[in-house]
Write an enzyme that holds these catalytic residues in place. Sequence first.
Site, PDB file in Angstrom:
ATOM      1  N   ASP A 274     -44.676  19.396 -86.884  1.00  0.00           N
ATOM      2  CA  ASP A 274     -44.933  19.731 -85.492  1.00  0.00           C
ATOM      3  C   ASP A 274     -45.482  21.159 -85.523  1.00  0.00           C
ATOM      4  OD1 ASP A 274     -44.754  19.750 -82.601  1.00  0.00           O
ATOM      5  OD2 ASP A 274     -42.968  21.000 -82.856  1.00  0.00           O
TER       6      ASP A 274
ATOM      7  N   ASP B  90     -45.945  23.606 -82.416  1.00  0.00           N
ATOM      8  CA  ASP B  90     -45.309  24.555 -81.498  1.00  0.00           C
ATOM      9  C   ASP B  90     -43.820  24.685 -81.811  1.00  0.00           C
ATOM     10  OD1 ASP B  90     -47.728  24.818 -80.162  1.00  0.00           O
ATOM     11  OD2 ASP B  90     -47.281  23.192 -78.772  1.00  0.00           O
TER      12      ASP B  90
ATOM     13  N   GLY C 198     -41.638  20.285 -76.631  1.00  0.00           N
ATOM     14  CA  GLY C 198     -42.202  19.152 -77.354  1.00  0.00           C
ATOM     15  C   GLY C 198     -42.661  17.998 -76.490  1.00  0.00           C
ATOM     16  N   ILE C 199     -42.479  18.088 -75.178  1.00  0.00           N
ATOM     17  CA  ILE C 199     -42.941  16.958 -74.360  1.00  0.00           C
ATOM     18  C   ILE C 199     -44.302  17.268 -73.728  1.00  0.00           C
ATOM     19  CG2 ILE C 199     -40.581  16.114 -74.005  1.00  0.00           C
ATOM     20  CD1 ILE C 199     -40.840  16.976 -71.100  1.00  0.00           C
TER      21      ILE C 199
ATOM     22  N   ARG D 210     -47.784  17.680 -71.440  1.00  0.00           N
ATOM     23  CA  ARG D 210     -48.088  18.584 -70.338  1.00  0.00           C
ATOM     24  C   ARG D 210     -47.676  17.966 -69.005  1.00  0.00           C
ATOM     25  NH1 ARG D 210     -54.190  20.482 -70.017  1.00  0.00           N
ATOM     26  NH2 ARG D 210     -53.767  20.598 -72.266  1.00  0.00           N
TER      27      ARG D 210
ATOM     28  N   SER E 113     -49.953  18.648 -78.482  1.00  0.00           N
ATOM     29  CA  SER E 113     -50.807  19.582 -77.747  1.00  0.00           C
ATOM     30  C   SER E 113     -52.295  19.298 -77.900  1.00  0.00           C
ATOM     31  CB  SER E 113     -50.533  21.012 -78.201  1.00  0.00           C
ATOM     32  OG  SER E 113     -51.433  21.902 -77.578  1.00  0.00           O
TER      33      SER E 113
ATOM     34  N   ASN F 222     -54.273  21.561 -77.449  1.00  0.00           N
ATOM     35  CA  ASN F 222     -54.759  22.839 -77.986  1.00  0.00           C
ATOM     36  C   ASN F 222     -54.404  23.027 -79.456  1.00  0.00           C
ATOM     37  OD1 ASN F 222     -55.810  24.083 -75.422  1.00  0.00           O
ATOM     38  ND2 ASN F 222     -53.695  23.681 -74.804  1.00  0.00           N
TER      39      ASN F 222
ATOM     40  N   ASP G 291     -38.912  20.917 -84.034  1.00  0.00           N
ATOM     41  CA  ASP G 291     -37.965  21.831 -83.375  1.00  0.00           C
ATOM     42  C   ASP G 291     -37.456  21.258 -82.061  1.00  0.00           C
ATOM     43  OD1 ASP G 291     -40.478  22.128 -82.017  1.00  0.00           O
ATOM     44  OD2 ASP G 291     -39.656  23.930 -81.071  1.00  0.00           O
TER      45      ASP G 291
HETATM   46  C1  G6P Z   1     -46.387  20.430 -77.576  1.00  0.00           C
HETATM   47  C2  G6P Z   1     -45.503  21.513 -76.984  1.00  0.00           C
HETATM   48  C3  G6P Z   1     -45.217  21.234 -75.524  1.00  0.00           C
HETATM   49  C4  G6P Z   1     -46.508  20.994 -74.769  1.00  0.00           C
HETATM   50  C5  G6P Z   1     -47.297  19.845 -75.393  1.00  0.00           C
HETATM   51  C6  G6P Z   1     -48.647  19.632 -74.721  1.00  0.00           C
HETATM   52  O1  G6P Z   1     -45.622  19.284 -77.738  1.00  0.00           O
HETATM   53  O2  G6P Z   1     -44.288  21.601 -77.697  1.00  0.00           O
HETATM   54  O3  G6P Z   1     -44.531  22.338 -74.986  1.00  0.00           O
HETATM   55  O4  G6P Z   1     -46.243  20.683 -73.405  1.00  0.00           O
HETATM   56  O5  G6P Z   1     -47.518  20.137 -76.761  1.00  0.00           O
HETATM   57  O6  G6P Z   1     -49.466  20.749 -74.999  1.00  0.00           O
HETATM   58  P1  G6P Z   1     -50.852  21.035 -74.274  1.00  0.00           P
HETATM   59  O7  G6P Z   1     -51.375  22.259 -74.997  1.00  0.00           O
HETATM   60  O8  G6P Z   1     -51.738  19.858 -74.461  1.00  0.00           O
HETATM   61  O9  G6P Z   1     -50.547  21.287 -72.842  1.00  0.00           O
HETATM   62 MG    MG Z   2     -42.338  21.820 -81.111  1.00  0.00          MG
END
Ligand code: G6P
Ligand code: MG
Length: 218
Positions: free
Chosen positions: A8, A10, A45-46, A48, A113, A115, A167
Site C-alpha cells: 500500500d 499512503d 485506506g478507503i 475518495r 489512490s 494520485n 496500514d
Molecule cells: C488511499 C488513501 C485514502 C484515499 C484513497 C483515494 O487508499 O489511503 O486515504 O482516500 O487512496 O485516494 P485519491 O488520491 O484517489 O483521492
Molecule cells: Mg494506507
Amino acid sequence: DIRGVIFDLDGVLTDTAEYHYLAWQQLADEEGIPFNRQANEPLRGISRRASLMMILGNRQYSEAEIEEMMERKNNYYIELIQTISPKDLLPGAIALLDELRQNGIKTAIGSASKNARMVVERLGIADQVDAIADGYSVQQPKPAPDLFLYAANQLKLAPQQCVVFEDAAAGIEAALAAKMWTVGLGPSERVGSAHIVLPSLAGVKWAELQAKLSDVSR
Ligand code: G6P
Ligand code: MG
C-alpha cells in the site's frame, strides 16, 4: 513460497495519509462539518467517495455537490503532495525495496489512490517497482480484494505467493479476502487482523519476515 510483495502507498511507503487528512479537514471546515483526526481514523485506506460519505454522515447533498467536494478535496491534496521528494519515503522503505530486488522478489504498489502514480514518481521509486495498481485499476475499492488481485495478476503471481503491507484496516481486510499474506503496520487496534503486526518498515529484513510468515502458516 512468497514471490511478490505488494505495498500500500499512503501510510506505508510515505506519510501521505497525513496529507489526505489535512485536505479532508480543510473541506470539512469550509462546509462547517465537524471533523478531526479521530473522525479521520476510519477513512484510512478507503476510497475518495466513501471517505466523503463518512464525513457527510446523513447530511443530504446532490450528486453534483458531492462531485464538486471530491474535486475540491483532491485539489487540496494535489497541492499538498507537490513538495514530495525521495526524502519523504518512510524509514526502512528503500532498504526493503532494495533487499527484495536483490532476492528476486517482485514488487507492486496496491493503492486505492488515483494520485498513486504521481506520488510514486515524486518519491523516485518508479523504477524500483514492477507494477502499480491504483485508483484507476479496478471498480471495487478496498475492503474488496480486487485491487490486490489485480496487482498479483500484473506480477503474474498467485495470491498465495504474495504478501501485502498495509496500514489500514480496510486494506488488511482486502488482502485477507484476496487470500494473501498480510503484514499490518501500526497499532493492533487498526491492523490486528494481519498475520504479522509491526510498528513500521524500519529495520524490516526480508529473511526474518519470511521466517515469521512460515511460522504463522504452520
Ligand atoms: C488511499 C488513501 C485514502 C484515499 C484513497 C483515494 O487508499 O489511503 O486515504 O482516500 O487512496 O485516494 P485519491 O488520491 O484517489 O483521492
Ligand atoms: Mg494506507
